[in-house]
Motif scaffolding. Structure first.
Motif, PDB file in Angstrom:
ATOM      1  N   MET A  67       6.479  43.834  51.535  1.00  0.00           N
ATOM      2  CA  MET A  67       5.655  43.658  52.747  1.00  0.00           C
ATOM      3  C   MET A  67       4.769  42.433  52.596  1.00  0.00           C
ATOM      4  O   MET A  67       3.722  42.332  53.229  1.00  0.00           O
ATOM      5  CB  MET A  67       4.849  44.925  53.029  1.00  0.00           C
ATOM      6  N   GLY A  68       5.218  41.527  51.709  1.00  0.00           N
ATOM      7  CA  GLY A  68       4.481  40.294  51.499  1.00  0.00           C
ATOM      8  C   GLY A  68       3.876  40.173  50.117  1.00  0.00           C
ATOM      9  O   GLY A  68       3.540  39.082  49.671  1.00  0.00           O
ATOM     10  N   LYS A 208      12.585  33.730  55.249  1.00  0.00           N
ATOM     11  CA  LYS A 208      11.383  33.862  56.082  1.00  0.00           C
ATOM     12  C   LYS A 208      10.972  32.518  56.674  1.00  0.00           C
ATOM     13  O   LYS A 208      10.441  32.450  57.777  1.00  0.00           O
ATOM     14  CB  LYS A 208      10.234  34.456  55.250  1.00  0.00           C
ATOM     15  N   TYR A 215      12.902  41.493  60.567  1.00  0.00           N
ATOM     16  CA  TYR A 215      11.901  42.564  60.460  1.00  0.00           C
ATOM     17  C   TYR A 215      12.346  43.692  61.390  1.00  0.00           C
ATOM     18  O   TYR A 215      13.213  43.493  62.251  1.00  0.00           O
ATOM     19  CB  TYR A 215      10.523  42.046  60.877  1.00  0.00           C
ATOM     20  N   THR A 632      -9.118  36.816  51.071  1.00  0.00           N
ATOM     21  CA  THR A 632      -9.221  36.403  52.474  1.00  0.00           C
ATOM     22  C   THR A 632      -9.298  37.628  53.385  1.00  0.00           C
ATOM     23  O   THR A 632     -10.067  37.665  54.352  1.00  0.00           O
ATOM     24  CB  THR A 632      -8.017  35.516  52.843  1.00  0.00           C
TER      25      THR A 632
ATOM     26  N   LYS B  34       7.844  35.047  66.975  1.00  0.00           N
ATOM     27  CA  LYS B  34       7.273  36.399  66.890  1.00  0.00           C
ATOM     28  C   LYS B  34       6.252  36.715  67.983  1.00  0.00           C
ATOM     29  O   LYS B  34       5.509  35.854  68.443  1.00  0.00           O
ATOM     30  CB  LYS B  34       6.573  36.584  65.534  1.00  0.00           C
ATOM     31  N   ALA B  44       1.542  33.400  66.566  1.00  0.00           N
ATOM     32  CA  ALA B  44       2.818  33.814  65.973  1.00  0.00           C
ATOM     33  C   ALA B  44       4.005  33.378  66.831  1.00  0.00           C
ATOM     34  O   ALA B  44       5.120  33.238  66.346  1.00  0.00           O
ATOM     35  CB  ALA B  44       2.837  35.326  65.765  1.00  0.00           C
ATOM     36  N   GLU B  92       5.316  28.267  47.643  1.00  0.00           N
ATOM     37  CA  GLU B  92       5.319  29.704  47.929  1.00  0.00           C
ATOM     38  C   GLU B  92       4.114  30.085  48.791  1.00  0.00           C
ATOM     39  O   GLU B  92       3.271  30.913  48.424  1.00  0.00           O
ATOM     40  CB  GLU B  92       5.370  30.550  46.644  1.00  0.00           C
ATOM     41  N   ILE B  94       4.365  31.648  51.622  1.00  0.00           N
ATOM     42  CA  ILE B  94       4.646  32.830  52.443  1.00  0.00           C
ATOM     43  C   ILE B  94       4.424  34.145  51.703  1.00  0.00           C
ATOM     44  O   ILE B  94       4.831  34.286  50.556  1.00  0.00           O
ATOM     45  CB  ILE B  94       6.105  32.773  52.936  1.00  0.00           C
ATOM     46  N   GLN B  95       3.821  35.100  52.392  1.00  0.00           N
ATOM     47  CA  GLN B  95       3.766  36.474  51.869  1.00  0.00           C
ATOM     48  C   GLN B  95       4.623  37.361  52.773  1.00  0.00           C
ATOM     49  O   GLN B  95       5.829  37.340  52.664  1.00  0.00           O
ATOM     50  CB  GLN B  95       2.318  36.936  51.729  1.00  0.00           C
ATOM     51  N   CYS B  96       4.014  38.111  53.704  1.00  0.00           N
ATOM     52  CA  CYS B  96       4.885  38.958  54.545  1.00  0.00           C
ATOM     53  C   CYS B  96       5.773  38.091  55.420  1.00  0.00           C
ATOM     54  O   CYS B  96       6.885  38.455  55.758  1.00  0.00           O
ATOM     55  CB  CYS B  96       4.085  39.960  55.360  1.00  0.00           C
ATOM     56  N   GLY B  97       5.261  36.932  55.827  1.00  0.00           N
ATOM     57  CA  GLY B  97       6.098  35.975  56.553  1.00  0.00           C
ATOM     58  C   GLY B  97       6.106  36.103  58.052  1.00  0.00           C
ATOM     59  O   GLY B  97       6.672  35.256  58.746  1.00  0.00           O
ATOM     60  N   TYR B  98       5.500  37.154  58.579  1.00  0.00           N
ATOM     61  CA  TYR B  98       5.625  37.406  60.021  1.00  0.00           C
ATOM     62  C   TYR B  98       4.963  36.323  60.859  1.00  0.00           C
ATOM     63  O   TYR B  98       5.468  35.947  61.909  1.00  0.00           O
ATOM     64  CB  TYR B  98       5.028  38.779  60.348  1.00  0.00           C
ATOM     65  N   CYS B  99       3.817  35.802  60.398  1.00  0.00           N
ATOM     66  CA  CYS B  99       3.136  34.748  61.154  1.00  0.00           C
ATOM     67  C   CYS B  99       3.709  33.373  60.859  1.00  0.00           C
ATOM     68  O   CYS B  99       3.350  32.398  61.517  1.00  0.00           O
ATOM     69  CB  CYS B  99       1.638  34.741  60.829  1.00  0.00           C
ATOM     70  N   PRO B 101       6.660  31.705  61.062  1.00  0.00           N
ATOM     71  CA  PRO B 101       7.346  30.854  62.041  1.00  0.00           C
ATOM     72  C   PRO B 101       6.338  30.079  62.896  1.00  0.00           C
ATOM     73  O   PRO B 101       6.506  28.877  63.115  1.00  0.00           O
ATOM     74  CB  PRO B 101       8.162  31.849  62.871  1.00  0.00           C
ATOM     75  N   LEU B 130      -3.171  32.786  63.196  1.00  0.00           N
ATOM     76  CA  LEU B 130      -3.736  33.792  62.292  1.00  0.00           C
ATOM     77  C   LEU B 130      -2.726  34.218  61.240  1.00  0.00           C
ATOM     78  O   LEU B 130      -1.528  34.268  61.505  1.00  0.00           O
ATOM     79  CB  LEU B 130      -4.162  35.033  63.080  1.00  0.00           C
ATOM     80  N   ARG B 132      -2.665  37.481  58.526  1.00  0.00           N
ATOM     81  CA  ARG B 132      -3.378  38.659  58.006  1.00  0.00           C
ATOM     82  C   ARG B 132      -3.235  38.772  56.490  1.00  0.00           C
ATOM     83  O   ARG B 132      -4.101  39.344  55.835  1.00  0.00           O
ATOM     84  CB  ARG B 132      -2.828  39.918  58.702  1.00  0.00           C
ATOM     85  N   CYS B 133      -2.153  38.258  55.923  1.00  0.00           N
ATOM     86  CA  CYS B 133      -2.008  38.299  54.456  1.00  0.00           C
ATOM     87  C   CYS B 133      -3.017  37.382  53.787  1.00  0.00           C
ATOM     88  O   CYS B 133      -3.316  37.545  52.610  1.00  0.00           O
ATOM     89  CB  CYS B 133      -0.607  37.887  54.031  1.00  0.00           C
ATOM     90  N   GLY B 134      -3.490  36.367  54.520  1.00  0.00           N
ATOM     91  CA  GLY B 134      -4.470  35.450  53.942  1.00  0.00           C
ATOM     92  C   GLY B 134      -3.838  34.303  53.174  1.00  0.00           C
ATOM     93  O   GLY B 134      -4.229  34.000  52.053  1.00  0.00           O
TER      94      GLY B 134
END
Lengths: 721, 149
Positions: A67-68, A208, A215, A632, B34, B44, B92, B94-99, B101, B130, B132-134
């Motif tokens: 999940m990241g 990603k 997702y 953060t 997204k 997003a 690197e 990217i974390q969750c990657g949703y934001c 794109p 934004l 959220r993973c930071g």
């Protein structure tokens, strides 16, 4: 959500037993049973985690979801290290619901959370990799009639150096899988690690960065329809009446589904569904929570916090010591919080042929399966879960309310249905971080705290989510940061009071330690400043028996230049520097924040320095990323975030009123990691936990005002307030 | 209605007021872009119109006209997009990657317009996205890394 120490140990033994059985009995787990949706691959499965195909493709089934936080990569590093395969030759899939094989040794159930993945799984996965490698080597040795000890392995190839012969894993996979798995295969000497401890690139990010990753919200199926929904805005309310006439005239709208507590519109695309929902005239029956407001929720909590509490930890005799002497007393109050992951709640469901298929990203595949099954009144084995990458979890996907609602809606719809929550629905209809009241009382003698009483009051997540971890009236998560303080104090009493309101509560990044460590660290600063002590020196005075805690504290002080003032900032004339220390999730962290506060009370964090000792590390780059990201997340929390209720409804709804820090508000973040051979700790959450008190203490230093109810209230620190 | 997306022509039968986001995702099936907030608060949904970053959740498809639409699936064909994507992987980010794109689209538009952005330019171009993973620390480093490439 770390468990109570004794429970953790017990859980590891139980879970470990189940794992060992899964690993060592070379169960030819029929692939089709594990994932009914996947065709059975050719090749051989060595254990629950490893499958080797004749074309040498290695597939790893990973128990912890991505999940990241980098769990897919770190788990793959552990398996590939011992199996001796190259990362780019490995396919990874998330584990299906299967408690026997994938139940977490740390969390008991099959779940990813609580910063436990590395602690829980690195050992079992290394063992699985080493065992499979030994079987492959034994098969090659038998084929060549040589001593297995004369063979070496590298990148999926077995070599017999004396004769120059080589053979790929795929060619001996069939023979190897027929062997009895050896017991107690030795693990690799860390001196020979190629992958563990190295900053290898993540395996999930190439897809990603190009938008290829699917997702849950991206699932597209032939004939699929799209839906969006609205549940009663008042907590626990019901649908009164619905006038569908206008909605059905919206182009693309196909159907309105009315359930007792929610309404959904089904359409040809998400936009049409949203237009249709807007066009519905819904009368709600608000029920008994229509008068619920935030002042009432705070007051109820405060009243409950008067006690008496259940004892969670007792050392010496704190109550006797706290009868006289130099005493300090303060309560800290933490708000409800929404997870607000960027990927809002969503779920694709297809109910058909007496069963059900679910496509979603979940931290708890077994709970998702059980939730859908219960909603339909069918056995769990009739539900297939297709687990996907998660666009941010933070605890939100430890809950399956979304799966259950989507399944209830899909039960009334022909064909597959994608249900998407609007951002407003996502923020207003979820389970929240509990409201906490943390009451602390201390006695100070000769510059030291000699007695501490800490009473934690709030709703219990454990009692609902994992009842076995709610023992003797104590929520082991809620009190974690209070029970295991890094400081030597002598007389301590930690109490817990469970106080439930109508608001449902859930785990949230940082879990219990978010509240308990915040409170301890703010209270320590309060005492230090009231007694004229330096906050760093005051902490050091209690750490003579805790070298790891002292180590991170000294390191952060050195790197941040403690003792010098926070530098001037254009963001505000009042400047301050704050420090905080934590020990939770098996890790030690210390943070120093610099803040600038302007005349209206706006706070800007200008620099954040963090030192961490997390024990042995699987991926140092992921470790740094999690410290940066967790910090953060903590900044948004302490500066902005709260969920409040008025008239039984959540008052916030989108990123305009539930703020997430933006890049132009970011401080410099420096992460310093102490090299360590200690046991592995977790790192997904500690950055979030340690940042909040560091910032609050910096605001205290800048303004002389200690804020005791979060988030920071600008009105209380505006100039002249 | 005719749309040009990532160099390919698409004919769609949708209302003029449907946001481009939902045309791209649900009608065309390009799901890399997204949905994050629906009110242009999170970025997003960022895509390019003739190279300019726009929030597709608030853009009626009827307002696109003949402008070329680029999404995350196609931005790698542009020099700035390719540099940003490579920098994102090198560092690197990217974390969750949703934001991401949206982050990549905003960063690519910035880099195309300003090949050497300073911190102030990065703040101005990226504050609408934004995460959220930071991942902001690395987003900033990533843009600078791409600018040096």
């Amino acid at each position: 959500m770390p468990l109570a120490p004794d429970l953790s140990r017990r859980a590891i033994l139980q879970g470990g037993g189940a794992l060992v059985a899964g690993l060592l009995v070379a169960i030819e787990l029929p692939w089709a049973a594990a994932r009914a949706d996947e065709p059975e691959p050719t090749g051989k499965r060595f254990n629950a985690f490893i499958h080797v195909a004749p074309d040498n493709t290695v597939t790893f089934t990973l128990p912890a979801v991505e999940m990241g936080q980098g769990a897919f990569t770190s788990q793959t590093q552990c398996l590939a290290e011992e199996l001796d395969v190259a990362l780019d030759k490995v396919m990874t899939v998330p584990a299906p619901p299967d408690q026997a094989n994938y139940g977490s040794p740390a969390l008991i159930v099959q779940a990813t959370g609580g910063s436990t993945t590395t602690m829980a799984w690195s050992g079992p996965l290394r063992k699985a990799g080493a065992t499979a490698r030994a079987m492959l080597v034994a098969a090659a040795a038998a084929r060549w009639q040589v001593d297995p000890a004369s063979l070496t392995t590298e990148n999926g190839v077995i070599t017999h150096a004396p004769s120059g012969r080589t053979i790929a894993y795929g060619a001996v996979a069939d023979a190897a899988s027929r062997l009895t798995p050896p017991k107690d295969v030795p693990l690799k000497d860390p001196a020979h690690f190629r992958l563990i401890g190295k900053p290898v690139h993540r395996i999930d990010t190439p897809d990603k960065v190009t938008g290829k990753t699917v997702y849950g919200i991206d699932v597209m199926l032939p004939g699929m329809k799209f839906a969006t929904l609205m549940a009663s805005p008042v907590l626990g309310g019901k649908v009164g009446s619905v006038d569908q006439a206008q909605a059905m005239t919206v182009p693309g709208v196909r159907q309105v589904v009315v359930l007792d507590d929610l309404v959904a519109v089904v359409a040809d695309n998400t936009w049409a569904a949203m237009q249709g929902l807007n066009a519905l005239a819904i009368e709600w029956a608000p029920g008994s929570n229509a008068g619920l407001d935030q002042a009432q929720l705070w007051a109820g909590l405060e009243k409950a916090a008067q006690g008496p509490g259940v004892t969670a930890k007792k050392e010496g005799d704190a109550p006797a010591k706290l009868k006289d002497g130099t005493l300090f007393e303060q309560s800290y109050e933490l708000p409800y919080l929404a997870h607000a992951p960027m990927e809002m709640t969503n779920c694709v469901v297809h109910v058909h042929d007496g069963g059900c298929e679910v496509w979603t990203g979940t931290q708890v595949p077994g709970f998702a399966q059980a939730g859908a099954a219960k909603a339909l009144g069918i056995p769990p084995e009739k539900v297939t879960i297709h687990n996907h990458m998660i666009g941010g979890g933070f605890g939100r996907r430890l809950e399956v309310d979304g799966v259950v609602k989507a399944t209830r809606i899909a039960a009334h719809v022909d064909g597959p249905l994608k249900v998407i929550w609007s951002r407003e629905e996502d923020i207003r209809q979820q389970l929240y971080r509990p409201l906490y009241n943390e009451h602390l009382k201390a006695r100070v003698e000769n510059g030291r705290i000699t007695a501490l009483h800490h009473r934690v009051t709030g709703g219990s997540v454990m009692a609902r989510w994992l009842p076995v971890a709610f023992t003797n009236g104590v929520d082991s998560d809620a009190v974690e940061g209070a029970v295991d303080v890094p400081y030597a104090i002598g007389n301590r009493l930690v109490e817990y009071i469970r106080h439930e309101s109508a608001v449902p509560v859930a785990f949230w990044r940082g879990v219990g330690p978010n509240g308990s460590i915040f409170s301890v660290e703010c209270f320590i600063d309060l005492i230090a400043r009231k007694t004229g002590s330096d906050p760093l020196d005051f902490r050091r005075a209690h750490l003579e028996k805790n070298p790891r805690a002292l180590g991170v504290l000294n390191l952060v002080a050195e790197k941040a230049g403690w003792g010098t003032p926070a530098p001037p900032s254009p963001h505000g004339a009042r400047r301050g520097r704050g420090i905080a220390l934590m020990n939770a999730f098996g890790s030690f962290l210390a943070a120093i924040a610099d803040v600038a506060v302007n005349d209206t009370g706006d706070v800007r964090v200008t620099r954040l320095v963090i030192a961490a000792d997390v024990g042995q590390v699987v991926n140092p780059d992921t470790l740094e990323a999690q410290i940066q990201g967790g910090a953060t997340f903590g900044l948004s929390t302490v500066l902005f975030d709260k969920i409040t209720f008025a008239g039984g409804k959540v008052e916030q709804g989108n990123f305009n009123d539930y703020r997430i820090l933006r890049i132009d508000e970011m401080p410099v973040i420096e992460a310093h990691v102490v090299p360590s051979k200690e046991n592995m700790g977790g790192i997904g959450e500690p950055g979030t936990v340690v940042t909040q008190p560091a910032v609050a203490n910096a605001v205290y230093a800048a303004t002389g005002v200690q804020l005791t109810r979060m988030p920071i209230d600008r009105a209380l620190i505006a100039k002249g307030a | 209605m005719d749309l040009k997306i990532n160099g390919a022509d698409h004919q769609v039968d949708v209302p003029d007021n449907m946001p481009l986001l939902w045309v791209v995702r649900d009608v065309i099936g390009l799901t890399g872009t997204k949905f994050g907030c629906g009110i242009a608060q999170c970025g997003a949904c960022t895509v390019h119109l003739d190279g300019v970053a726009v929030r597709s959740c608030q853009l009626p498809v009827g307002a696109v006209g003949g402008r070329a639409i680029t999404t995350i699936e196609g931005v790698g064909a542009t020099p700035a997009g390719a540099k940003i994507q490579k920098a994102w992987l090198d560092l690197e980010v990217i974390q969750c990657g949703y934001c991401q794109p949206g982050q990549v689209m905003s960063a690519a538009a910035l880099l195309a317009a300003n090949p050497q952005p300073d911190d102030e330019a990065i703040d101005a171009a990226m504050a609408g996205n934004l995460c959220r993973c930071g991942t902001y620390v690395r987003i900033r480093e990533g843009i600078k890394h791409a600018a040096r490439a």
